[in-house]
Design a protein around this motif. Sequence first.
Motif, PDB file in Angstrom:
ATOM      1  N   GLU A 118       0.829  -1.211   0.000  1.00 62.44           N
ATOM      2  CA  GLU A 118       0.000   0.000   0.000  1.00 62.44           C
ATOM      3  C   GLU A 118       0.864   1.261   0.000  1.00 62.44           C
ATOM      4  OE1 GLU A 118      -3.600   0.610   1.780  1.00 62.44           O
ATOM      5  OE2 GLU A 118      -4.376  -1.091   0.638  1.00 62.44           O
ATOM      6  N   ARG A 123      -3.326  -1.345  -4.454  1.00 64.74           N
ATOM      7  CA  ARG A 123      -4.620  -1.218  -3.795  1.00 64.74           C
ATOM      8  C   ARG A 123      -5.472  -2.458  -4.040  1.00 64.74           C
ATOM      9  NH1 ARG A 123      -2.097   2.363  -1.996  1.00 64.74           N
ATOM     10  NH2 ARG A 123      -2.566   4.612  -1.986  1.00 64.74           N
ATOM     11  N   HIS A 171      -6.842  -6.412   4.063  1.00 63.14           N
ATOM     12  CA  HIS A 171      -7.321  -5.338   4.940  1.00 63.14           C
ATOM     13  C   HIS A 171      -7.270  -5.699   6.421  1.00 63.14           C
ATOM     14  CE1 HIS A 171      -8.487  -2.653   1.710  1.00 63.14           C
ATOM     15  NE2 HIS A 171      -8.977  -3.690   1.064  1.00 63.14           N
ATOM     16  N   TYR A 403     -14.604  -0.539   2.277  1.00 61.25           N
ATOM     17  CA  TYR A 403     -13.208  -0.116   2.147  1.00 61.25           C
ATOM     18  C   TYR A 403     -12.846   0.867   3.259  1.00 61.25           C
ATOM     19  CZ  TYR A 403      -8.912   1.334  -0.284  1.00 61.25           C
ATOM     20  OH  TYR A 403      -7.599   1.595  -0.624  1.00 61.25           O
ATOM     21  N   LEU A 404     -13.668   1.900   3.449  1.00 59.26           N
ATOM     22  CA  LEU A 404     -13.382   2.906   4.475  1.00 59.26           C
ATOM     23  C   LEU A 404     -13.445   2.308   5.879  1.00 59.26           C
ATOM     24  CD1 LEU A 404     -15.342   6.039   3.185  1.00 59.26           C
ATOM     25  CD2 LEU A 404     -12.903   5.566   2.991  1.00 59.26           C
ATOM     26  N   LYS A 407     -10.355   0.303   6.690  1.00 58.57           N
ATOM     27  CA  LYS A 407      -9.228   1.183   6.998  1.00 58.57           C
ATOM     28  C   LYS A 407      -9.334   1.750   8.412  1.00 58.57           C
ATOM     29  CE  LYS A 407      -7.273   0.890   2.950  1.00 58.57           C
ATOM     30  NZ  LYS A 407      -6.080   0.030   2.816  1.00 58.57           N
ATOM     31  N   ILE A 414      -6.683   7.763  10.253  1.00 58.13           N
ATOM     32  CA  ILE A 414      -6.344   7.909   8.836  1.00 58.13           C
ATOM     33  C   ILE A 414      -6.876   9.239   8.285  1.00 58.13           C
ATOM     34  CG2 ILE A 414      -6.277   5.431   8.348  1.00 58.13           C
ATOM     35  CD1 ILE A 414      -9.156   5.682   7.280  1.00 58.13           C
ATOM     36  N   ILE A 419      -8.297   9.103   1.597  1.00 64.33           N
ATOM     37  CA  ILE A 419      -8.552   7.696   1.271  1.00 64.33           C
ATOM     38  C   ILE A 419      -9.840   7.558   0.456  1.00 64.33           C
ATOM     39  CG2 ILE A 419      -9.208   5.479   2.305  1.00 64.33           C
ATOM     40  CD1 ILE A 419      -7.059   5.954   4.397  1.00 64.33           C
ATOM     41  N   THR A 420     -10.844   8.357   0.782  1.00 62.40           N
ATOM     42  CA  THR A 420     -12.078   8.346  -0.008  1.00 62.40           C
ATOM     43  C   THR A 420     -11.796   8.770  -1.445  1.00 62.40           C
ATOM     44  OG1 THR A 420     -13.404   8.857   1.958  1.00 62.40           O
ATOM     45  CG2 THR A 420     -14.414   9.265  -0.194  1.00 62.40           C
ATOM     46  N   ASP A 422      -8.981   8.661  -3.020  1.00 64.44           N
ATOM     47  CA  ASP A 422      -8.148   7.632  -3.652  1.00 64.44           C
ATOM     48  C   ASP A 422      -9.009   6.472  -4.136  1.00 64.44           C
ATOM     49  OD1 ASP A 422      -5.428   6.415  -4.167  1.00 64.44           O
ATOM     50  OD2 ASP A 422      -6.197   4.942  -2.731  1.00 64.44           O
TER      51      ASP A 422
END
Length: 736
Positions: A118, A123, A171, A403-404, A407, A414, A419-420, A422
């Motif tokens: 990462e 990803r 993850h 995904y969020l 993380k 974070i 990240i959103t 991305d």
Amino acid sequence: MKKKHYICLLQLFFFLISYTIMAQSEIIISNKNSIILKSENAESAALLLKKYLDKAFLKPFGEISGNSSDDSSAIILEISDQEKLKANEFIIKSDSKSIYLIAQNSKYLRYAVYTLLEIWEFRKFTGTETYIPKVEQLTFPKNFKKIYQPAFDYRALFYPDSYDEDFRDWHKLDWQVDDFGIWGHSFSVLVSPKEYFKNNPKLFALYEGKRNGESLCMSNDTVVDLVQKKMTKIISDTPTAQFYSVSQNDDVVYCECAECKKLNDKYGGPQGSFYYFLNKIAKHFPKTKITTLAYLHTLKPPVNLKIEANIYTIFCPIELNRGKAITAHNSASFIKMLENWSVTSPHLFLWDYTVQFSNYMSPFPNLEPFQSNYQLFKKNKVKGMFVQGYADVPGDFSELRQYLLAKLLWDTDIDIKAITADFLRGFYGKAAPFVGNYLTLLSENQNKSNTYLDIYSGPVQSRNSFLTPEAMDQYDKLLEKASIAVEDDKTLNLRIQKLRLALEFVYFEQSKFYGKNQHGMFIVNDKGNKEVKKGLTERVLKFTKACNEFGIYELSEGGLSPDNYYKEWLEICKNTTTHLGEDLKVSFLTPPSDDFKGKGSVGLVDGNKGYKDFNINWIGWYGTEPSLEIETKKLNFNTLKLNFLDDQRHWIFTPKKIFVYGYENQKWVLLEEKTCDNLTENDQITTKSWEIINQKFSSFIKIKILIKPQTELPSWRKRKNKKPMLMMDEIELYKK
């Protein structure tokens, strides 16, 4: 010319200087470098790393070996306890030449590999969507060291791609399906009412004066013996499981026998006898991790009772405003309860509800509060998280949500916005800016409305907040732009089509509510009859087929399939009525409940009959006797037809009696009294109608309807602090 030549030389000089500095400060990794194993059991992690690096470089990455053969840079993997790491920690560090990944076990060494990937911008957006950069070399800072540790020791996510082992591994997620020998609500598994209730009802809860198979007697020693016996077998059958749940069923039923009541009084409520009982089970299995749910009547911690050290409490807060961070609204009582649990429970986990369970396909702008909430949980010593989503149903924005959340479960600090962004770039390509604007606008509209966002709400309840018709037009324009941006890419275009299903679903649901009015599903034809708007039923069918193609086999937690949604739509199309009383003035003499006002009194005579969803068109009264007036002005009719909902799961029952009065000489005259059917137990949602015929109806300028609802819950649905609710929709007037 000389000046330009001088400037070019100067730019070249600074470029060479900066490149030299970079070269001095960074390790360069090319496909000629190697992966070095410092431990034999690090091989699986090394193979994993090589698999991804092979795909990133034009040629396969270097060899995996036990020793470095020269002075070139390498990636060195080691399973070791020399760094004094905890079991759930790993280190990524470097010296002036090589990169080191170190953990105490192979699982967390794999996590180190994924973290390094990462860092290099690899990803894994979903179980099937992995981004692998194409590179000639990779860089890493020299003399770097960081210890990585999770925000929560246990991290389980219940979303579609959680079923994919590679996605979970990447993850750093746990998997409750494998980790629990028995999961969730377990009383009926541990002591089956089918097996024991008939011959030994005293094993079960004495609730509201009767034995009830939904729960157990917490003070009965035979119950303890049976649970211990069943647990012994389950533990023997699932020896690799980490946890075993001993928890109440999914209902607010608990024992009130004399002994249990003493325990409840002593230890602070129904949770008192429950943890008294649970302690006995935990003592019998001292080396077993016993989990339980702090849920409904056991939501609060017991008072003056020490909980055994091997009990893990999973705190399950259902009733929270999901549209705002817990710390941003009036939630002092909840925070105090969380703080109390952090002190009382030896091991505190939390069950978080992160989607709208009544409508999987409806937009649900709850992403913004996640980070603040999870930081609050971590601060209050929550050590494990079970994050419930759509399970294996790919609901609205399921890919981004999972995904969020994954993380955040690892690191609550974070950069959530980065990240959103991305994710959106990687998953939606050129459509990302429009999808991002759609997400932002959803949140902004919800925040402006300042309304409560509930996990069991829906498009009709949100019609005046973030799902107004005006807002829907804005969302549609943004997703149309998103679709155009990726129209040449079939994969990306399909992803936008999936997002647009949410807007379609909202439109259909709200059109049921609006009926023959603007935004409704019906138009009134030349003959005065209602018919469905042209092409609308075909759109619903298209929506149904698209859901099936995307694998969306359920539209709600209740299990409604897309095909059955379409069948219900066809029934609703036929459920309309045209009668003489449409659009007459109706006045409530007894106001309905605030949460179930529908369109107000006009909704009772709009020709749009309610179907099976109590949120759409039905008007409800709770704890009061419904009464209303209709200004009939000597209308020529002789028949009243009243329609009611029977949804016993939600404590909605048909009435006991109906009284109809006519207004004459400044007073009300009783015209008809109707006794309704006796209640019978029914687990299906149905509608029931009663007709009242009187030739004198047309003699009055107004009539009054008084409904006598059920005063007590029937024995099969009796619950504390619950009353029967009555829901009525269309009042139809006819001349027969």
